[in-house]
Design a protein around this motif. Structure first.
Motif, mmCIF file in Angstrom:
data_model
loop_
_atom_site.group_PDB
_atom_site.id
_atom_site.type_symbol
_atom_site.label_atom_id
_atom_site.label_comp_id
_atom_site.label_asym_id
_atom_site.label_seq_id
_atom_site.Cartn_x
_atom_site.Cartn_y
_atom_site.Cartn_z
ATOM 1 N N GLY A 1 8.095 -4.854 10.262
ATOM 2 C CA GLY A 1 8.433 -4.787 11.682
ATOM 3 C C GLY A 1 8.114 -3.470 12.370
ATOM 4 O O GLY A 1 8.332 -3.339 13.576
ATOM 5 N N ILE A 2 7.576 -2.490 11.659
ATOM 6 C CA ILE A 2 7.387 -1.170 12.280
ATOM 7 C C ILE A 2 6.399 -1.231 13.446
ATOM 8 O O ILE A 2 6.496 -0.443 14.386
ATOM 9 N N ALA A 3 5.466 -2.193 13.403
ATOM 10 C CA ALA A 3 4.580 -2.376 14.558
ATOM 11 C C ALA A 3 4.789 -3.770 15.159
ATOM 12 O O ALA A 3 3.922 -4.284 15.884
ATOM 13 N N GLY A 4 5.919 -4.370 14.866
ATOM 14 C CA GLY A 4 6.313 -5.634 15.493
ATOM 15 C C GLY A 4 5.374 -6.800 15.245
ATOM 16 O O GLY A 4 5.500 -7.842 15.883
ATOM 17 N N GLY A 5 4.410 -6.633 14.341
ATOM 18 C CA GLY A 5 3.456 -7.718 14.092
ATOM 19 C C GLY A 5 2.254 -7.660 15.022
ATOM 20 O O GLY A 5 1.382 -8.528 14.962
ATOM 21 N N TYR A 6 2.165 -6.601 15.835
ATOM 22 C CA TYR A 6 1.040 -6.511 16.777
ATOM 23 C C TYR A 6 -0.197 -5.903 16.111
ATOM 24 O O TYR A 6 -1.290 -5.957 16.656
ATOM 25 N N ALA A 7 -0.019 -5.313 14.956
ATOM 26 C CA ALA A 7 -1.130 -4.822 14.122
ATOM 27 C C ALA A 7 -0.516 -4.532 12.753
ATOM 28 O O ALA A 7 0.681 -4.261 12.656
ATOM 29 N N PRO A 8 -1.325 -4.573 11.689
ATOM 30 C CA PRO A 8 -0.764 -4.274 10.365
ATOM 31 C C PRO A 8 -0.480 -2.775 10.242
ATOM 32 O O PRO A 8 -1.360 -1.961 10.525
ATOM 33 N N LEU A 9 0.741 -2.422 9.846
ATOM 34 C CA LEU A 9 1.092 -1.003 9.737
ATOM 35 C C LEU A 9 2.205 -0.815 8.709
ATOM 36 O O LEU A 9 3.171 -1.590 8.677
ATOM 37 N N SER A 10 2.045 0.197 7.885
ATOM 38 C CA SER A 10 3.157 0.632 7.029
ATOM 39 C C SER A 10 3.184 2.152 7.050
ATOM 40 O O SER A 10 2.216 2.793 7.465
ATOM 41 N N ALA A 11 4.317 2.700 6.621
ATOM 42 C CA ALA A 11 4.502 4.147 6.711
ATOM 43 C C ALA A 11 5.168 4.648 5.439
ATOM 44 O O ALA A 11 6.165 4.066 4.988
ATOM 45 N N MET A 12 4.603 5.695 4.862
ATOM 46 C CA MET A 12 5.226 6.352 3.714
ATOM 47 C C MET A 12 5.642 7.745 4.175
ATOM 48 O O MET A 12 4.796 8.588 4.455
ATOM 49 N N VAL A 13 6.943 7.942 4.282
ATOM 50 C CA VAL A 13 7.458 9.191 4.847
ATOM 51 C C VAL A 13 7.991 10.061 3.709
ATOM 52 O O VAL A 13 8.724 9.575 2.847
ATOM 53 N N THR A 14 7.612 11.330 3.723
ATOM 54 C CA THR A 14 8.126 12.235 2.696
ATOM 55 C C THR A 14 8.341 13.628 3.304
ATOM 56 O O THR A 14 8.405 13.748 4.539
ATOM 57 N N SER A 15 8.484 14.625 2.443
ATOM 58 C CA SER A 15 8.907 15.938 2.947
ATOM 59 C C SER A 15 7.960 17.045 2.484
ATOM 60 O O SER A 15 7.148 16.856 1.574
ATOM 61 N N VAL B 1 10.658 -1.554 3.517
ATOM 62 C CA VAL B 1 9.624 -2.385 4.148
ATOM 63 C C VAL B 1 10.267 -3.554 4.889
ATOM 64 O O VAL B 1 9.886 -3.863 6.030
ATOM 65 N N LEU B 2 11.245 -4.177 4.252
ATOM 66 C CA LEU B 2 11.884 -5.332 4.888
ATOM 67 C C LEU B 2 13.134 -4.926 5.665
ATOM 68 O O LEU B 2 13.372 -5.391 6.778
ATOM 69 N N ASP C 1 0.848 -1.206 0.000
ATOM 70 C CA ASP C 1 0.000 0.000 0.000
ATOM 71 C C ASP C 1 0.881 1.252 0.000
ATOM 72 O O ASP C 1 0.605 2.235 -0.697
ATOM 73 N N ALA C 2 1.915 1.225 0.838
ATOM 74 C CA ALA C 2 2.784 2.399 0.987
ATOM 75 C C ALA C 2 3.633 2.611 -0.272
ATOM 76 O O ALA C 2 3.909 3.749 -0.664
#
Ligand SMILES: Cc1ncc(COP(=O)(O)O)c(C=O)c1O
Length: 456
Positions: A279-293, A251-252, A111-112
């Motif tokens: 691993g950003i949420a350690g597998g405790y919930a689905p999460l991804s992050a798209m960081v920009t400026s 992501v990985l 998604d990200a």
């Protein structure tokens, strides 16, 4: 069978991710260990899918997730904001590459990736340069399974059936020293130095290219191959020269996995988009992050006023709470430094495997290791793919109570066998010794099995 210790298609009602194998039913996870319904224990040497970085059963993160769900489970991210996303975005901004301090949170890595690629094109369209619309990627690579992310992924096994649905994306050869003709040794080698990215841009007409996407340290596609020290600075310069946005897919490799928060960090350069997942949420919930400026977002703000990529679970409170608690645990327990130091221990053990007649190469960084297997070491000839060496090794390891992640086909698009090892950052030295002894056992049993198969 529902309620049993193992399930297999067509029993039950789950559409299993493999339709021709048994699935042990896991009932509990603690630290680096999983336990199935029959009481068998598995050492999770790949953190599931490089996800469970804190280990299983972290009570602090579980509590934060439960509290968030009880207080505010969902709110529409188009209309409202909330504490969890605000605090998580501030944490990510402090950790991300220089200048990257605005984050869109989604649920999956793919998604990200889609969001970053679409916003790259939107940026150029709203900058008055709609002709900049192409994407350049590396091969081999993997960026996800949705159609744009898959289009950017040079992974024939996943693509072939859908070929006519994918958009055309031009590629440059990835840094994959073990499989390179120069074996990573020629200074001027286009693939190993990064010059191949410039060649690809020039072939495509850089004035038509919106973005270049790559994994800073290889994931499953190149089996944790690590580009040489000057590689990413050179690629950044190339992207700047031709006004191409650089999307770093972490992501990985991100969220501490390689012993630094981002795999790009030691290269001393910054992309335009940085993507985290797994691993950003350690597998405790689905999460991804798209960081920009703000450089990117100010153009959208003055133009259409919104990024043209949104999903129902963008900025999902429960996932953001899991991410926030995970980052706080990483900091409180010093887990990134631990990942780097335990990575040193892991690689000392793995060095002993280098002498094995069928281990072609061992590489990686931090607690991310790729082991590539070959039929013939001198010529780097892969096993016949029909033997499914890597998958057989993963199955044999699972029988022996060890979870590793297999991949096949990376050598030439069809042949090639490797596994990734990437245990939780809390792994101990004793557990690494246990991992190695189970791996050696599983490797011997696998070679025995595939010899039997090739005799038949
Ligand atoms: C480098 C990389 N990018 C993107 C993805 C896609 O992530 P997801 O499966 O969460 O969509 C993966 C998944 O393995 C990955 O390794």
């Amino acid at each position: 069978m529902p309620g049993g210790t193992e399930s297999r298609y067509p029993s039950g009602h789950v559409l299993y991710r493999r339709l021709n194998r048994d699935f042990p039913r896991i009932v509990r996870g603690e630290g680096c260990w999983l336990t199935d319904a029959g009481g068998k224990r598995y050492l999770d040497a790949c953190s599931g899918a490089l996800v469970a970085n804190l280990g299983h059963g972290n009570a602090e993160v579980a509590r934060a997730v439960g509290e968030q769900a009880a207080r505010l489970a969902y709110v529409n991210g188009t209309a409202f904001t909330h504490d969890a996303v605000e605090e998580l975005a501030a944490e990510v901004a402090a950790l991300a590459a220089d200048g990257l301090d605005r984050t869109l949170f989604l649920c999956n890595g793919g998604d990200a990736v889609e969001a970053a690629l679409k916003i790259s094109r939107q940026f150029w369209a709203e900058s008055g340069r709609p002709e900049k619309r192409k994407i350049v990627a590396l091969a081999p690579s993997y960026h996800g399974n949705t159609l744009l992310a898959l289009s950017a992924s040079a992974r024939p096994g996943y693509r072939d059936v859908f070929r006519d649905w994918l958009v055309e994306i031009h590629t440059a050869p990835a840094s994959y020293p073990y499989r390179c003709a120069c074996r990573g040794e020629a200074e001027e080698c286009p693939a190993c130095s990064g010059a191949a990215v410039e060649e690809a841009l020039l072939r495509d007409g850089p004035e038509t290219v919106a973005a270049f996407i790559a994994e800073p340290v290889g994931g499953i596609s190149t089996g944790a191959s690590v580009p040489r020290p000057g590689y990413w600075k050179k690629v950044r310069e190339i992207c700047d020269r031709y006004e191409v946005l650089f999307v770093a897919d972490e992501v990985l490799s991100g969220a501490g996995r390689t012993g630094t928060w981002s795999a790009l960090e030691p290269y001393g350069t910054a992309p335009d988009f940085q993507i985290f997942g797994k691993g950003i949420a350690g597998g405790y919930a689905p999460l991804s992050a798209m960081v920009t400026s703000r450089r990117i977002l100010d153009v959208l703000s003055a133009g259409s006023g919104a990024p043209l990529h949104n999903q129902t679970f963008s900025q999902f409170p429960v996932s953001c709470a899991a991410g926030l608690a995970t980052i706080r645990q990483i900091k409180a327990q010093g887990l990134i430094a631990r990942c780097a130091s335990m990575g040193g221990v892991l690689f000392q053990h793995l060095a002993e495997l280098q002498g094995h007649p069928h281990v072609g190469d061992v590489r990686g960084r931090g607690l991310l290791a790729g082991i590539e297997f070959v039929e013939d070491k001198a010529s780097r000839t892969p096993f016949d793919r029909s033997l499914r060496m890597a998958e057989t090794l993963a199955e044999t390891a699972q029988d022996a109570g060890l979870v590793v992640w297999p991949h096949g086909g990376q050598a030439d698009g069809r042949g090639g066998d490797l596994i990734l090892i990437g245990p939780p950052f809390i792994i101990t030295e004793d557990e690494i010794s246990e991992l190695m002894s189970r791996l050696r056992m599983a490797l011997d049993a696998t070679l025995e099995r595939i010899r039997d198969r090739s005799r038949r």
